[in-house]
Write a protein that holds these residues in place. Structure first.
Motif, PDB file in Angstrom:
ATOM      1  N   ALA B 219       0.835  -1.201   0.000  1.00 44.55           N
ATOM      2  CA  ALA B 219       0.000   0.000   0.000  1.00 44.55           C
ATOM      3  C   ALA B 219       0.865   1.243   0.000  1.00 44.55           C
ATOM      4  O   ALA B 219       0.571   2.233  -0.662  1.00 44.55           O
ATOM      5  CB  ALA B 219      -0.921  -0.013   1.212  1.00 44.55           C
ATOM      6  N   ALA B 220       1.974   1.181   0.774  1.00 45.16           N
ATOM      7  CA  ALA B 220       2.856   2.343   0.848  1.00 45.16           C
ATOM      8  C   ALA B 220       3.440   2.652  -0.528  1.00 45.16           C
ATOM      9  O   ALA B 220       3.519   3.803  -0.941  1.00 45.16           O
ATOM     10  CB  ALA B 220       3.971   2.082   1.845  1.00 45.16           C
ATOM     11  N   ARG B 221       3.830   1.625  -1.263  1.00 44.48           N
ATOM     12  CA  ARG B 221       4.412   1.865  -2.582  1.00 44.48           C
ATOM     13  C   ARG B 221       3.356   2.430  -3.521  1.00 44.48           C
ATOM     14  O   ARG B 221       3.606   3.352  -4.290  1.00 44.48           O
ATOM     15  CB  ARG B 221       4.987   0.572  -3.162  1.00 44.48           C
ATOM     16  CG  ARG B 221       5.759   0.818  -4.455  1.00 44.48           C
ATOM     17  CD  ARG B 221       6.442  -0.435  -4.935  1.00 44.48           C
ATOM     18  NE  ARG B 221       5.498  -1.485  -5.318  1.00 44.48           N
ATOM     19  CZ  ARG B 221       4.863  -1.539  -6.485  1.00 44.48           C
ATOM     20  NH1 ARG B 221       5.056  -0.603  -7.360  1.00 44.48           N
ATOM     21  NH2 ARG B 221       4.023  -2.518  -6.750  1.00 44.48           N
ATOM     22  N   HIS B 222       2.166   1.850  -3.422  1.00 46.10           N
ATOM     23  CA  HIS B 222       1.103   2.354  -4.289  1.00 46.10           C
ATOM     24  C   HIS B 222       0.768   3.808  -3.982  1.00 46.10           C
ATOM     25  O   HIS B 222       0.316   4.548  -4.848  1.00 46.10           O
ATOM     26  CB  HIS B 222      -0.155   1.491  -4.141  1.00 46.10           C
ATOM     27  CG  HIS B 222       0.024   0.156  -4.772  1.00 46.10           C
ATOM     28  ND1 HIS B 222      -0.927  -0.826  -4.742  1.00 46.10           N
ATOM     29  CD2 HIS B 222       1.059  -0.362  -5.457  1.00 46.10           C
ATOM     30  CE1 HIS B 222      -0.483  -1.889  -5.379  1.00 46.10           C
ATOM     31  NE2 HIS B 222       0.722  -1.627  -5.817  1.00 46.10           N
ATOM     32  N   ALA B 223       1.007   4.188  -2.725  1.00 45.36           N
ATOM     33  CA  ALA B 223       0.740   5.579  -2.368  1.00 45.36           C
ATOM     34  C   ALA B 223       1.908   6.477  -2.760  1.00 45.36           C
ATOM     35  O   ALA B 223       1.907   7.660  -2.449  1.00 45.36           O
ATOM     36  CB  ALA B 223       0.473   5.691  -0.870  1.00 45.36           C
ATOM     37  N   GLY B 224       2.901   5.908  -3.387  1.00 43.50           N
ATOM     38  CA  GLY B 224       4.007   6.716  -3.872  1.00 43.50           C
ATOM     39  C   GLY B 224       5.072   7.004  -2.842  1.00 43.50           C
ATOM     40  O   GLY B 224       5.866   7.919  -2.989  1.00 43.50           O
ATOM     41  N   ILE B 225       5.107   6.198  -1.778  1.00 42.50           N
ATOM     42  CA  ILE B 225       6.113   6.426  -0.741  1.00 42.50           C
ATOM     43  C   ILE B 225       7.407   5.727  -1.128  1.00 42.50           C
ATOM     44  O   ILE B 225       7.390   4.604  -1.627  1.00 42.50           O
ATOM     45  CB  ILE B 225       5.600   5.889   0.613  1.00 42.50           C
ATOM     46  CG1 ILE B 225       4.419   6.727   1.077  1.00 42.50           C
ATOM     47  CG2 ILE B 225       6.697   5.875   1.649  1.00 42.50           C
ATOM     48  CD1 ILE B 225       3.724   6.177   2.286  1.00 42.50           C
ATOM     49  N   ASP B 226       8.513   6.407  -0.882  1.00 38.31           N
ATOM     50  CA  ASP B 226       9.814   5.800  -1.133  1.00 38.31           C
ATOM     51  C   ASP B 226      10.116   4.835   0.021  1.00 38.31           C
ATOM     52  O   ASP B 226      10.562   5.239   1.092  1.00 38.31           O
ATOM     53  CB  ASP B 226      10.877   6.903  -1.217  1.00 38.31           C
ATOM     54  CG  ASP B 226      12.216   6.343  -1.649  1.00 38.31           C
ATOM     55  OD1 ASP B 226      12.400   5.111  -1.551  1.00 38.31           O
ATOM     56  OD2 ASP B 226      13.073   7.125  -2.087  1.00 38.31           O
ATOM     57  N   ILE B 227       9.821   3.569  -0.210  1.00 37.82           N
ATOM     58  CA  ILE B 227       9.937   2.567   0.858  1.00 37.82           C
ATOM     59  C   ILE B 227      11.367   2.480   1.363  1.00 37.82           C
ATOM     60  O   ILE B 227      11.616   2.424   2.568  1.00 37.82           O
ATOM     61  CB  ILE B 227       9.494   1.192   0.329  1.00 37.82           C
ATOM     62  CG1 ILE B 227       8.024   1.237  -0.013  1.00 37.82           C
ATOM     63  CG2 ILE B 227       9.768   0.115   1.338  1.00 37.82           C
ATOM     64  CD1 ILE B 227       7.536  -0.053  -0.570  1.00 37.82           C
ATOM     65  N   LYS B 228      12.295   2.483   0.437  1.00 35.98           N
ATOM     66  CA  LYS B 228      13.683   2.288   0.848  1.00 35.98           C
ATOM     67  C   LYS B 228      14.141   3.415   1.753  1.00 35.98           C
ATOM     68  O   LYS B 228      14.775   3.178   2.777  1.00 35.98           O
ATOM     69  CB  LYS B 228      14.567   2.206  -0.393  1.00 35.98           C
ATOM     70  CG  LYS B 228      14.346   0.912  -1.138  1.00 35.98           C
ATOM     71  CD  LYS B 228      15.106   0.878  -2.431  1.00 35.98           C
ATOM     72  CE  LYS B 228      14.813  -0.426  -3.153  1.00 35.98           C
ATOM     73  NZ  LYS B 228      15.307  -0.414  -4.521  1.00 35.98           N
TER      74      LYS B 228
END
Lengths: 338, 717, 329
Positions: B219-228
């Motif tokens: 979900a975080a990636r889909h929300a455009g968050i830079d996971i790394k």
């Protein structure tokens, strides 16, 4: 306040009442008697006082000290508080800090390192508490130090090994099993022994590894060392129970009796057992039971001297005893059944 | 006895409990209570435990562990774990002493250096975990081993120097033994940094990113968050917090022992779990980690102070941790189930027998077939026209289930167009002076649509009632509204406890969960006027504009709330004991009011309303299909006047074409009829009604200031 | 699809094989540089040193494959072995005492499983706390001084830690036997397959009819009882059991050995070969460094750096899909 402490306190109170009654009964006529005066002064100085005791934990050695201290203090009507931090230095510091706030008359501590309690010891003396340090000294000197002379133990053990292996009598190869590399006890003993070994050029220390007080680790190290140095002459162990692992490794390698094992011991029964089984060659026992008495004596002396806390620094170095055969059993204490 | 019964149902403890369980701060209630119990127990057992001296000692001893627990919490919240904290802590402790006392560097340089070290180790952890995608548990465990071994090597090498090191200076002593406002310095640091960390994780973007990544990477990636980057930063933060703890510890202890920091990662982890932070990441707060850490600290400290043997301390800690976490796990798991079980809390509603609706009863309510004459507009081209309204050009507006406002163009009402899309579930409508459509939207609040079709928000919150646990500042279910001559918008909120779909459950409660609210566009303020109303529904300004009429659906009553005159601010009962459940109220051309009846009362349901226990059992024990519900398969509209007298009624018996009527609007001699679940809008000619009367004129027709006002508004907009 | 199949059939060394290869390289380097490394005697010394670690790792592997972790393993083995020794010292027959210890280990393991599967406490925490609990209770009631020596005259038990003809260490034989038994159990029995299924996807395992709660209890009971075997070897090698090993970092070494060879903490992956490979790598490294007479800290640092490289390489060779990766991994 512990249940035990409370119980003892009450016992002390009862004793006090009885003694007071007796003293009252004896009347002023007795006051002129110098022996009676001495006793009265002793009672006044000692009775009803509180001694707080914080070992690093209650292991075999510390339990023996505690047992001896408790027996004597009960007898003198001194209240004793014990705190067991169970080998956690931060918890020990907490316990000491809190105890200073509670203001006992004497604080007896066993330092895990030379620095941990240094500040608190000063603070305690400033607060008017006598401080006795046991076996492991801190950087802050205090009213009394009671304990083993560690370098002397190292020198004695090394001297004995040189007698056995040095001067061409054996291969001269020696292994040292350390406790923890950074523990002052282990470090001081090792350094003193190394200095002593230097006096005989035929002695070669082939391995000096810390086993972190773990018998298994000591066994592993010994197995490997024996593999690399089949002519090993002697092993110097800084602590008995840990060295038991090394002794078993020697036995498994079929070299029991060929590789001599010299151990520094606090005099716990198992060390004498292992010697009798032939696993250890010689123990140098510093006898926890007599050390316990020395602690008591230091406390009694401090309470009667009435010096300002921190004004004098007295040392009570305890005597070491060689355990070489079954006949020396007396130098190991016996753990009473609980 | 019966008054006692009324009191009991009115102030139901069940209601209180269910609102309590809904609160988010109830999640860590188990650890919180445990913390209080532990403290209380030691207070009773240890003399002088709460003396200021001892409390200060406790605070001073606690702070560093708290920092390490916080560090662990940040890593765990990011969905990882940081086992290296214990070793990093020890190393930071050593470094602080080394830099300050052996190298003699200035205090700020030392602090910067140690924090940099913490950040560096964090960067190694984070770099490996985030960018090289290694596994957190293993990676940090190996880093633990490396840092620990380095620490042991360094302390061994510098034993002598450390032992004889000099003084560290005033700042150093202040950090180690000073006080800020009477609180130990390290504790003061903890308070400040703890608050900062809390705000960071709950309010600031990078912190929220960390929480989001911990909750669900996908979900975080889909929300455009830079996971790394989020993961990396979490470990760096963890390292820095730990390093800071090391500095404080060094200042306090001035010692670097063999066991410094050994096992602290385990204690920190235990604290984090004990506080109820999920090891799966993303769930928890800094405060919970601190609660857990406090419990463990107090337990160990207190047991030692009690003189407990070390073995028993260990055993007791193990047992308490198991019991506490076991209980907490079950609590978290079952809380929602418990809440579900006790949420519906019916109250007592006592009805008198209603007036008869029999055809031959001779009352104003007597059943007839007058609604059968209604012609259908937009048949099957509309879904759930809860409310209808007409503009000055006779165009018909209605709400649709999908969240849009639909317009049917005059005169044939054949042309259909989506006038505006708001979202939510639009319900009651009204038209203001500027011909904006103001509409209540369930789940969203009150919105407006300008004639140019732009949508704007009117209000979505009101003032919070402070004596209630439930935060009722948001609008949950705005239902119907009307607009006073001064422009104030009066609207009803049916209930704050249920969604629109669950209106029947609110009916089973029969409780005053709704409120009447006023929004003043002039000031932009929204205030609750009346609260604890049983499903307030229709709202209508009286013809003279001096009062608001509102209908309480579950009590079958119409009330009048006075806006002006000597009774201003009072609420009075206008019509009581209606034979059905009233919905919207709208003006009629003859000075009376139309009232939609959404359902008809039945004796058996009235009986059920008098027996809350029955409704509790019904909701708990039988499936929803079998529930006893208000009868809604009727169509009925009544007309009443300002004195509260019901004049006439229009019926569609059996609800053939107009069941569940929720609204009606009179316009030029016709009555337009809408229903919550209907597939059409009804149009009924009203013989004898004023053929020129329109609702808009009735509200705004007397003033002709409309046009310039609108122009001004448009300029501003 | 075709590409998928192709990719699956293409040879890719398993992590265990990679670790074995790495071990071999290290061993060759040590053989060339360290005198006395490559001798039968040293190999026996080496394997003796890692046998206990290997046995413990086998037990841990069972739990880890079932997607759990057992931090109480060392505490459980220390406690049950210490109690067995206490019973022997009190005059009970060795067999009875050893069985009693085994029963205790099984019980501790089963209770762990119960806490995790039924009470649903996270495994990491449940085993951490239960370890503290059993340790504290045992010390308070049975072993007041944390250590218990095996009384003289029990050479039958000591045989477990001795060498037999040719200097072959018995612990190595026990390790080998345990490895074979665990391998057969995991790869040839239904329960073994269930454990893999449980670790791979607990929900799927439960839905397909596996009763995962008793299965979890079994896993932890196996971990504790295999650990207990390691505890007996400890007693036999040193003639004492010191409870403090439960507070040492040994448990980290065990987990490391397990995971290094490819038994992933996400569960359902790896096998006995993985454990053997991991054990050998650690053994070779430790033995070589002991011969070099490096101090423990330096050993730890070198070991750590090597492991860190290995972990990095592994995630490079076997990249994981981090979005679908299970948490707590």
């Amino acid at each position: 306040m512990s249940k035990d402490g409370f119980g003892r306190g009450r016992l002390g109170l009862v004793l006090l009442t009885i003694l007071a009654a007796l003293a009252g009964g004896a009347g002023p006529a007795a006051a002129a008697d110098p022996r009676e005066e001495l006793h009265a002064a002793f009672d006044k100085a000692v009775k009803g006082k509180t001694v707080a005791w914080v070992p690093v934990w209650l292991g075999v050695l510390e339990s023996e000290w505690t047992r001896v201290m408790k027996a004597h203090f009960d007898d003198y009507g001194i209240k004793m508080i014990v705190r067991d931090p169970n080998f956690k230095s931060d918890v020990q510091l907490q316990a000491v800090s809190t105890l200073i706030n509670e203001h006992p008359d004497v604080l007896v501590v066993q330092n895990p390192t030379t620095t941990l309690l240094a500040r608190e010891i000063k603070r305690a003396e400033e607060a008017g508490i006598y401080v006795v340090q046991v076996n492991m000294a801190s950087n802050s000197l205090s009213d009394a130090y009671v304990g083993v002379d560690v370098p002397k133990v190292g020198r004695s053990l090394a001297h004995e090994i040189i007698q056995e292996c040095g001067g061409g009598k054996g291969s001269g190869e020696v292994a040292i099993i350390e406790g923890e590399a950074t523990a002052a006890y282990s470090l001081d003993m090792k350094n003193a022994a190394m200095a002593e070994f230097k006096t005989d050029p035929s002695i070669k220390v082939v391995s000096s590894q810390p086993a972190n007080w773990d018998a298994n680790k000591a066994g592993d190290i010994t197995t490997t060392v024996l593999q690399q140095h089949p002519n090993l002459c002697a092993i110097l162990g800084v602590w008995g129970p840990m060295t038991a692992g090394a002794a078993q490794a020697v036995k498994n390698a079929g070299k029991q009796g060929k590789v001599k094992i010299y151990v520094a011991s606090d005099g716990q029964p198992a060390d004498c057992d292992l010697l009798e089984q032939g696993l250890f060659t010689e123990n140098l026992s510093y006898r926890a039971d007599t050390q316990g008495e020395a602690i008591v004596n230091a406390v009694i002396a401090l309470l009667q001297n009435h010096d300002k806390p921190g004004s004098k620094h007295i040392a009570y170095y305890t005597t070491n005893y060689w355990v070489k055969s079954k006949a020396d059993r007396a130098y190991c204490f016996t753990v009473p059944k609980e | 006895m019966s008054s006692l019964r009324r009191f009991w149902y009115r102030h139901s403890p069940q209601l209180f409990l269910s609102e309590l369980l809904e609160k988010r701060w109830m999640e860590p209630i188990v650890p919180f209570i445990l913390m209080c119990v532990v403290f209380a127990a030691f207070f009773l057992l240890i003399p002088g435990y709460t003396s200021w001296v001892n409390l200060r000692q406790l605070m001073r001893d606690f702070a560093e562990q708290a920092f390490v627990a916080m560090a662990m919490a940040v890593a765990v919240l990011a969905g990882g774990i940081d086992l290296s904290v214990g070793a990093v802590f020890a190393m930071a402790n050593f470094l602080a002493l080394y830099l300050l006392e052996i190298l003699g560097l200035p205090f700020p340089v030392m602090v910067a250096g140690v924090l940099l070290f913490g950040a560096a180790v964090g960067a190694v952890n984070g770099g490996l975990i985030a960018y090289a995608k290694t596994r957190p548990f293993l990676t940090t465990m190996v880093v633990l081993i490396i840092v620990r071994a380095s620490y042991n090597k360094l302390t061994a090498a510098f034993t002598g120097e450390l032992a004889s090191a000099g003084e560290g200076g005033d700042a150093w002593d202040f950090l180690g033994s000073g006080y800020v406002l009477g609180i130990p310095t390290n504790m003061a640091c903890l308070i400040v940094i703890g608050l900062a960390a809390h705000i960071f994780l709950t309010r600031l973007r990078p912190g929220l990113h960390i929480m989001a990544v911990g909750s669900s990477r996908k979900a975080a990636r889909h929300a455009g968050i830079d996971i790394k980057r989020a993961l990396f930063s979490a470990y760096v933060i963890s390292g820095v917090l730990t390093a800071f703890a090391g500095i404080l510890y060094a200042a306090r202890q001035n010692s670097s022992g063999t066991d410094t920091g050994v096992g602290w990662e385990v204690n920190a982890l235990a604290g984090v779990v004990l506080g109820g932070i999920s090891l799966a990441g993303g769930r928890g707060t800094i405060a919970r980690a601190l609660i857990g850490a406090v419990i463990i600290f107090l337990l160990i400290n207190g047991l030692v102070q009690l003189g407990t043997h070390g073995s028993l301390t260990t055993a007791a800690i193990g047992f308490i941790l198991l019991a506490a976490v076991g209980f907490n796990v079950k609590w978290i798991k079952n809380k929602s189930k418990v809440l579900q079980k006790i949420y519906v809390s019916p109250t007592l509603v006592e009805f008198r027998p209603p007036p008869s609706i029999a055809r031959d009863a001779g009352t104003a309510f007597a059943e007839n077939d007058r609604l059968h004459a209604a012609e259908a507009i937009a048949l099957d081209r509309i879904e759930g026209p809860e409310d209808v309204i007409l503009d000055r050009h006779d165009n018909l507006y209605t709400v649709n289930r999908n969240g849009s406002i639909i317009r049917f163009l005059a005169p044939g009402y054949e042309a259909r167009e989506e006038f505006a899309r708001i979202g939510g579930r639009p319900l009651g409508m009204a038209m203001d002076r500027d011909e904006n459509i103001i509409v209540c939207v369930a789940g969203m609040g009150v919105y407006g649509v300008r004639p140019d079709r732009t949508v704007f928000k009117v209000t979505d919150e009101t003032n919070r009632s402070w004596l209630r646990l439930k935060d009722d500042s948001r609008l949950y279910l705005a239902d119907d509204l009307d607009i006073a001559p001064d422009g104030k918008i009066y609207f009803s909120e049916a209930t704050i406890r249920y969604d629109l779909a669950d209106w029947a459950l609110d009916g089973f409660e029969g409780r005053g969960n709704g409120r009447l609210i006023c929004h003043d566009p002039a000031t932009g303020r929204t205030r609750t006027i009346l609260k604890n109303l049983a499903f307030p529904n229709g709202v209508c300004l009286a013809h003279d504009g001096r009062a608001v009429l509102w209908a309480s659906t579950w009590l079958c009553r119409i009330y009048r709330y006075w806006l002006a005159g000597e009774k201003a601010g009072t609420n009075e009962l206008l019509v009581d004991n209606l034979p059905g459940y009233p919905d919207n109220i709208n003006r009629a051309s003859d000075g009376c009011y139309w009232l939609a009846m959404v359902g008809i009362r039945s004796p058996v349901y009235d009986l059920a309303m008098a027996d809350p226990g029955f409704r509790v059992r019904m909701v708990k024990q039988i499936p929803p299909d079998e529930w006893l519900c208000p009868g809604i398969n009727f169509g009925c509209i009544v007309k009443f006047d300002d004195s509260g007298t019901v004049r006439e009624s229009l019926w569609d018996p059996g609800g053939r074409s107009h069941p569940t009527i929720t609204s009606m609007r009179e316009h030029k001699g016709h009555l337009y009829i809408g229903g919550l679940e209907n597939n059409r809008i009804g149009r009924l000619r009203l013989p004898g009604a004023d053929p020129d009367w329109t609702s808009w004129n009735s509200y705004w027709g007397r003033t002709e200031a409309a046009a310039p006002r609108r122009a001004r508004l448009e300029r501003v907009g | 699809m075709a590409e998928d199949v192709h990719r699956r059939t293409a040879y890719k060394p398993s992590q265990a094989m990679a670790v074995l290869g790495f071990t071999l390289v290290a061993a060759v380097v040590f053989s060339l540089t360290l005198p006395g490394f490559l001798s039968v005697g040293n190999l026996f010394a080496l394997t003796r040193g890692i046998s206990i670690l290997g046995v413990l790792a086998l037990g841990m592997a069972v739990v880890v494959i079932g997607r759990g972790i057992d931090l109480s393993q060392i505490a459980a083995l220390a406690v049950s072995a210490a109690i067995a020794v206490t019973l022997i010292n009190a005059g009970y027959s060795s067999v009875a005492a050893i069985l009693a210890g085994l029963a205790l280990a099984l019980l501790i393991g089963a209770v762990n499983g119960l806490l995790i599967a039924v009470v649903e406490i996270p495994a990491l925490f449940a085993t951490l706390a239960s370890g503290l609990f059993v340790l504290g209770v045992t010390r308070a009631l049975v072993v007041p001084h944390y250590q218990v020596f095996l009384a003289a005259g029990h050479d039958d038990l000591l045989m477990l830690g001795a060498n037999i003809a040719g200097g072959l260490p018995v612990p190595l034989l026990i390790f080998a036997a345990c490895a074979v038994v665990v391998h057969l159990f995991l790869s040839r029995t239904v329960l073994g397959h269930f454990i893999y299924a449980h670790g791979d996807n607990e929900a799927a395992a439960r839905l397909s009819g596996i009763n995962v709660r008793p299965l979890t209890m079994l896993e932890y009971a196996l971990s504790a009882s295999i650990g207990y075997v390691g505890g007996l070897i400890m007693v036999a090698s040193t003639s004492l059991m010191h409870l403090q090993i439960a507070e040492s970092t040994l448990i980290f070494d065990v987990i490391l050995v397990v995971v290094l060879g490819g038994v992933s903490l996400v569960g359902g992956r790896g096998n006995v070969l993985s454990v053997v490979a991991g054990t050998l790598l650690i053994g070779v490294l430790l033995n070589g460094m002991t011969i070099m007479n490096l101090d423990t800290q330096t050993q730890d640092i070198i070991k750590g750096v090597v492991l860190l490289i290995a972990i990095g390489l592994d995630s490079y060779v076997h990249p994981r899909e981090e979005e679908t990766a299970k948490q707590g991994d």
